[in-house]
Design a protein around this motif. Structure first.
Motif, PDB file in Angstrom:
ATOM      1  N   THR A 130     -90.159 -86.298 -58.939  1.00  0.00           N
ATOM      2  CA  THR A 130     -89.062 -87.198 -58.605  1.00  0.00           C
ATOM      3  C   THR A 130     -88.254 -87.524 -59.847  1.00  0.00           C
ATOM      4  O   THR A 130     -88.801 -87.631 -60.944  1.00  0.00           O
ATOM      5  N   GLY A 131     -86.960 -87.656 -59.646  1.00  0.00           N
ATOM      6  CA  GLY A 131     -86.063 -88.108 -60.692  1.00  0.00           C
ATOM      7  C   GLY A 131     -85.753 -89.581 -60.449  1.00  0.00           C
ATOM      8  O   GLY A 131     -85.677 -90.011 -59.306  1.00  0.00           O
ATOM      9  N   VAL A 132     -85.585 -90.335 -61.533  1.00  0.00           N
ATOM     10  CA  VAL A 132     -85.370 -91.775 -61.410  1.00  0.00           C
ATOM     11  C   VAL A 132     -84.132 -92.172 -62.189  1.00  0.00           C
ATOM     12  O   VAL A 132     -83.975 -91.813 -63.361  1.00  0.00           O
ATOM     13  N   LYS A 133     -83.274 -92.886 -61.517  1.00  0.00           N
ATOM     14  CA  LYS A 133     -82.115 -93.508 -62.155  1.00  0.00           C
ATOM     15  C   LYS A 133     -82.402 -94.996 -62.219  1.00  0.00           C
ATOM     16  O   LYS A 133     -82.865 -95.577 -61.250  1.00  0.00           O
ATOM     17  N   THR A 134     -82.127 -95.604 -63.366  1.00  0.00           N
ATOM     18  CA  THR A 134     -82.345 -97.033 -63.489  1.00  0.00           C
ATOM     19  C   THR A 134     -81.016 -97.740 -63.630  1.00  0.00           C
ATOM     20  O   THR A 134     -80.062 -97.201 -64.170  1.00  0.00           O
ATOM     21  N   SER A 135     -80.979 -98.933 -63.130  1.00  0.00           N
ATOM     22  CA  SER A 135     -79.794 -99.766 -63.220  1.00  0.00           C
ATOM     23  C   SER A 135     -79.883-100.582 -64.502  1.00  0.00           C
ATOM     24  O   SER A 135     -80.965-100.983 -64.921  1.00  0.00           O
ATOM     25  N   ASP A 136     -78.742-100.863 -65.134  1.00  0.00           N
ATOM     26  CA  ASP A 136     -78.748-101.693 -66.337  1.00  0.00           C
ATOM     27  C   ASP A 136     -79.371-103.056 -66.076  1.00  0.00           C
ATOM     28  O   ASP A 136     -79.956-103.659 -66.962  1.00  0.00           O
ATOM     29  N   THR A 137     -79.289-103.518 -64.854  1.00  0.00           N
ATOM     30  CA  THR A 137     -79.861-104.808 -64.476  1.00  0.00           C
ATOM     31  C   THR A 137     -81.374-104.805 -64.705  1.00  0.00           C
ATOM     32  O   THR A 137     -81.947-105.818 -65.060  1.00  0.00           O
ATOM     33  N   PHE A 138     -82.017-103.664 -64.479  1.00  0.00           N
ATOM     34  CA  PHE A 138     -83.467-103.596 -64.540  1.00  0.00           C
ATOM     35  C   PHE A 138     -83.995-103.024 -65.857  1.00  0.00           C
ATOM     36  O   PHE A 138     -85.170-102.990 -66.067  1.00  0.00           O
TER      37      PHE A 138
END
Length: 140
Positions: A130-138
């Motif tokens: 799986t690929g994961v994108k993170t939000s700047d919020t987290f």
């Protein structure tokens, strides 16, 4: 109508998926040992492909896990790979520890959510990836 043989195969598949899921959770949540030899056998050859996939998909990191029955011990062995945007790769326990850092408070819940799907993929002969994108919020 399902024959008795088809029902038996279906039940065996469900039991196998459940055992794989338990092995994944044991390794990823309960910190059981992973096998470097399994990483070399199943995951290492895909390293460049997964790096390019991460770049193309603009993921922040990707990780893969695999499970195989050990021919000697008959136990289920686990291997894991995590690759970050910097292209730094982490293997097995170091991958698990890095993922814990990246997911902080959400790690256990995320693993429990992903484990059933990963187990189905692994049971069907695939490597769970799986690929994961993170939000700047987290992000930390």
């Amino acid at each position: 109508m399902m024959t008795a043989r088809k029902i038996q195969k279906w039940l065996e598949s469900i039991i196998k998926v459940k055992r794989i899921q338990e092995a994944l959770e044991n390794a990823l949540i309960n910190d059981s040992k992973m096998r470097y030899e399994l990483y070399e056998y199943e995951l290492e050859e895909h390293l460049d492909y997964w790096k390019s996939s991460m770049i193309m998909d603009k993921d922040d990191f990707v990780f893969a896990v695999t499970v195989r029955r050990n021919d000697v011990t008959m136990a289920l062995d686990i291997a894991m790979l995590l690759i970050e945007k910097s292209e730094e790769a982490y293997i097995n326990e170091s991958a698990r520890e890095r993922l814990k850092e990246l997911w902080k408070n959400a790690y256990s819940n995320n693993i429990k959510m992903l484990a059933p799907q990963f187990a189905k993929q692994i049971n069907s002969g695939e490597i769970a990836f799986t690929g994961v994108k993170t939000s700047d919020t987290f992000k930390a």
